[in-house]
Design a protein around this motif. Structure first.
Motif, short mmCIF file in Angstrom:
data_model
loop_
_atom_site.label_atom_id
_atom_site.label_comp_id
_atom_site.label_asym_id
_atom_site.label_seq_id
_atom_site.Cartn_x
_atom_site.Cartn_y
_atom_site.Cartn_z
N PRO A 15 0.85 -1.21 0.00
CA PRO A 15 0.00 0.00 0.00
C PRO A 15 0.88 1.25 0.00
N ILE A 16 0.35 2.31 -0.54
CA ILE A 16 1.09 3.57 -0.52
C ILE A 16 0.95 4.20 0.86
N PRO A 17 1.99 4.77 1.41
CA PRO A 17 1.87 5.45 2.71
C PRO A 17 0.83 6.57 2.67
N ASP A 18 0.09 6.73 3.74
CA ASP A 18 -0.97 7.74 3.80
C ASP A 18 -0.44 9.15 3.56
N SER A 19 0.82 9.39 3.92
CA SER A 19 1.38 10.73 3.78
C SER A 19 1.41 11.19 2.32
N PHE A 20 1.47 10.25 1.39
CA PHE A 20 1.51 10.61 -0.03
C PHE A 20 0.13 10.99 -0.56
N LEU A 21 -0.91 10.61 0.16
CA LEU A 21 -2.27 10.84 -0.33
C LEU A 21 -2.85 12.19 0.08
N LYS A 22 -2.18 12.88 0.96
CA LYS A 22 -2.71 14.15 1.47
C LYS A 22 -2.82 15.19 0.36
N GLY A 23 -4.03 15.72 0.18
CA GLY A 23 -4.27 16.76 -0.80
C GLY A 23 -4.28 16.31 -2.24
N VAL A 24 -4.27 15.00 -2.49
CA VAL A 24 -4.23 14.46 -3.86
C VAL A 24 -5.62 14.00 -4.27
N ARG A 25 -6.03 14.41 -5.49
CA ARG A 25 -7.32 13.97 -6.03
C ARG A 25 -7.07 12.95 -7.14
N PHE A 26 -8.00 12.00 -7.27
CA PHE A 26 -7.91 10.97 -8.30
C PHE A 26 -9.14 11.04 -9.20
N SER A 27 -8.97 10.57 -10.42
CA SER A 27 -10.13 10.46 -11.32
C SER A 27 -10.93 9.21 -11.01
N PHE A 28 -10.24 8.07 -10.79
CA PHE A 28 -10.95 6.80 -10.62
C PHE A 28 -10.40 5.94 -9.48
N THR A 29 -9.22 6.23 -9.00
CA THR A 29 -8.55 5.35 -8.06
C THR A 29 -9.14 5.40 -6.66
N LYS A 30 -9.28 4.23 -6.05
CA LYS A 30 -9.61 4.10 -4.64
C LYS A 30 -8.34 3.58 -3.95
N PRO A 31 -7.65 4.41 -3.18
CA PRO A 31 -6.35 4.03 -2.64
C PRO A 31 -6.37 2.72 -1.84
N THR A 32 -7.47 2.43 -1.16
CA THR A 32 -7.50 1.20 -0.35
C THR A 32 -7.50 -0.05 -1.23
N GLN A 33 -7.87 0.09 -2.49
CA GLN A 33 -7.90 -1.05 -3.40
C GLN A 33 -6.69 -1.08 -4.34
N SER A 34 -5.77 -0.15 -4.15
CA SER A 34 -4.64 0.00 -5.06
C SER A 34 -3.33 -0.30 -4.35
N ARG A 35 -2.31 -0.63 -5.14
CA ARG A 35 -1.01 -0.99 -4.59
C ARG A 35 0.10 -0.32 -5.42
N LEU A 36 1.22 -0.07 -4.75
CA LEU A 36 2.38 0.46 -5.46
C LEU A 36 2.82 -0.53 -6.55
N MET A 37 3.16 0.03 -7.72
CA MET A 37 3.55 -0.84 -8.84
C MET A 37 4.79 -0.28 -9.52
N ALA A 38 5.85 -1.05 -9.50
CA ALA A 38 7.07 -0.68 -10.22
C ALA A 38 6.87 -0.88 -11.72
N SER A 39 7.70 -0.18 -12.50
CA SER A 39 7.66 -0.40 -13.94
C SER A 39 8.05 -1.83 -14.27
N ARG A 40 7.39 -2.39 -15.25
CA ARG A 40 7.71 -3.75 -15.71
C ARG A 40 8.81 -3.73 -16.76
N PHE A 41 9.39 -2.56 -17.01
CA PHE A 41 10.42 -2.43 -18.04
C PHE A 41 11.71 -1.93 -17.42
N ASP A 42 12.83 -2.33 -18.01
CA ASP A 42 14.13 -1.89 -17.52
C ASP A 42 14.46 -0.51 -18.08
N PHE A 43 15.30 0.21 -17.36
CA PHE A 43 15.84 1.48 -17.83
C PHE A 43 17.28 1.28 -18.26
N ARG A 44 17.68 2.00 -19.31
CA ARG A 44 19.05 1.92 -19.82
C ARG A 44 19.67 3.31 -19.87
#
Length: 480
Positions: free
Chosen positions: A91-120
């Motif tokens: 889960p994302i820390p609550d401190s990151f959610l302060k003052g942030v609006r979303f179009s569709f996301t419900k933070p309690t149902q969402s999880r941090l996701m790293a990129s599935r691609f490598d950087f070069r």
């Protein structure tokens, strides 16, 4: 009481002597001009799109703005985040959610996701970009990458307008319109400002290339990349050229008579538009005919690829041909980057579509000696969230809109390449260093063209308005 004849005489005297009527002043101005005591009308008074001097010497003369609408994911393309790999699925820390609006996301149902691609690391500068962008990466030494863009508009149309017009509200001029208003055009046979569309157009539609409250001559002209470049431009069959020319001359004379009466700048714009349309009848078909380009050029851009990939490649090649012929601004739109789900597969497909032709465009401009004077911009309305949208991380997961921190880049036209401006926090969520607001981005872009964003104004409803509103600072680190 005055007699009728006395009243008529007095009315005539009032008309010719009244400053409100302007007749006396107009006559005086004409006599002074004839005697050489008043400057003749400038060329810009005759054609509002004639080329004009900038406020100070600027390196950029033309702009190709590649606007990938939908919100490209900075976390998957431009801004590597090792910390996200460590926290993937949490889960994302609550401190990151302060003052942030979303179009569709419900933070309690969402999880941090790293990129599935490598950087070069690309280029001598070692700029880190996604493995999905090898062709653009090959031009890293010419790119100034901004990783700290931000604004407050979190939905598509407001975000597009914020990035293109400086405000998230309709009715304001687009960036291209401001550039042609400030500098005019270098082309006699093509518009000063052209819009090209791949896939669907932006949500803001014609407002993305509109003139707003500027005279309509500064509105972008929508070009098609095949067939008839501009609908209804061709002369109907059976109409001889001399008849067409005579008709335009008659319309012009009528417009000029009306302009002498009302002094409406829109009439000047209409006269210029008719004449430009006449000249474009021969210039536009030649422009979109790519048979004169070498087979190597077609292959380098990927013009012969199937479907939308080939269309985007063709638009990139057309953009080069347009600026080569003196068009001041080309806006190239592609609306297909709104990955609320299936991000892993969709963003791979989109990058396969745009990476090759954009890389080819940068190399082509450089090889022709045009990159130093042509500013190329990769833009979007916002980035994407570090968390999934109501799902567990995986191939089917997507990301929501995120205007609080995202990435864009510029190349050529006086930009100092091979460097990264600004920094996001460890999750790519907020700006951590050297934030660049929309107004700063616009102020910098105008500066590259030799235009002071505080001096480039237009009187609208009694107020001198500008692209950057009442804010904006030039990002000096981006300049050569």
């Amino acid at each position: 009481m005055l007699t009728f004849d006395e009243h008529i005489q007095q009315t005539r005297r009032r008309f010719f002597t009244s400053s409100a009527s302007g007749a006396g002043l107009a006559a005086l101005a004409g006599m002074l001009r004839d005697d050489g005591l008043l400057a003749a009308e400038s060329a810009s008074d005759v054609n509002p799109l004639n080329s004009r001097s900038s406020h100070f010497p600027g390196q950029a003369q033309r702009c190709i703005f590649i606007f990938l609408a939908g919100g490209t994911s900075h976390l998957d393309l431009f801004d590597p985040k090792p910390k996200l790999k460590e926290l993937d699925g949490q889960p994302i820390p609550d401190s990151f959610l302060k003052g942030v609006r979303f179009s569709f996301t419900k933070p309690t149902q969402s999880r941090l996701m790293a990129s599935r691609f490598d950087f070069r690391r690309y280029g001598e500068c070692g700029m880190e970009l996604s493995e999905l962008l090898p062709n653009i990466g090959s031009c890293a030494d010419d790119i100034g990458l901004i990783r700290s863009m931000h604004h407050a508009a979190f939905d598509h149309a407001p975000g597009e307008l914020e990035m293109i017009t400086g405000r998230d509200q309709p009715g304001r001029p687009s960036l291209g319109a401001w550039l042609t208003y400030g500098l005019g055009s270098e082309s006699q046979n093509l518009p000063a400002f052209v819009a090209l569309i791949n896939h669907r157009g932006p949500v803001a539609r014609a407002m993305a290339w509109g003139n707003g409250y500027l005279p309509s001559v500064h509105q972008g002209v929508l070009f098609r990349n095949q067939g008839e470049a501009i609908l209804n431009l061709e002369t109907p069959a059976g109409i001889r050229p001399e008849w067409h020319r005579a008709q335009l001359d008659a319309v012009r004379r009528l417009n000029e008579l009306k302009q002498q009466q009302v002094h409406d700048p829109e009439i000047e714009a209409r006269i210029a538009a008719y004449e430009l349309a006449y000249r474009m009848q021969s210039a536009a078909p030649e422009l979109i005919d790519l048979t004169g380009e070498s087979q190597a050029t077609h292959e380098t851009y990927g013009v012969q690829r199937d479907g939308q990939q080939g269309i985007f490649a063709r638009n990139c090649l057309l953009a080069r041909r347009l600026v080569e012929r003196g068009v001041r601004v080309v806006s190239l739109f592609q609306r297909s980057w709104d990955q609320h789900k299936n991000l892993e597969g969709e963003i791979r497909t989109q990058c396969q579509e745009v990476d090759q032709p954009i890389g080819a465009l940068l190399r082509d401009l450089k090889q022709r000696g045009m990159l130093d004077s042509t500013l190329v911009v990769w833009g979007t309305e916002f980035g994407r969230t570090a968390i999934t949208e109501n799902a567990q991380p995986g191939p089917e997961a997507g990301r929501d809109h995120h205007p609080h921190c995202f990435s864009m880049w510029m190349a050529g036209g006086g930009v100092k390449g091979g460097q990264v401006i600004g920094q996001s926090d460890e999750l790519g969520w907020h700006v951590a260093e050297n934030g660049v607001h929309t107004h700063d981005f616009h102020a910098t872009l105008l500066h590259l063209f030799g235009l002071d964003h505080k001096r480039l104004t237009y009187r609208h409803r009694g107020i001198d308005v500008r692209l950057t509103d009442v804010a904006g600072e030039v990002v000096e680190k981006l300049l050569t």
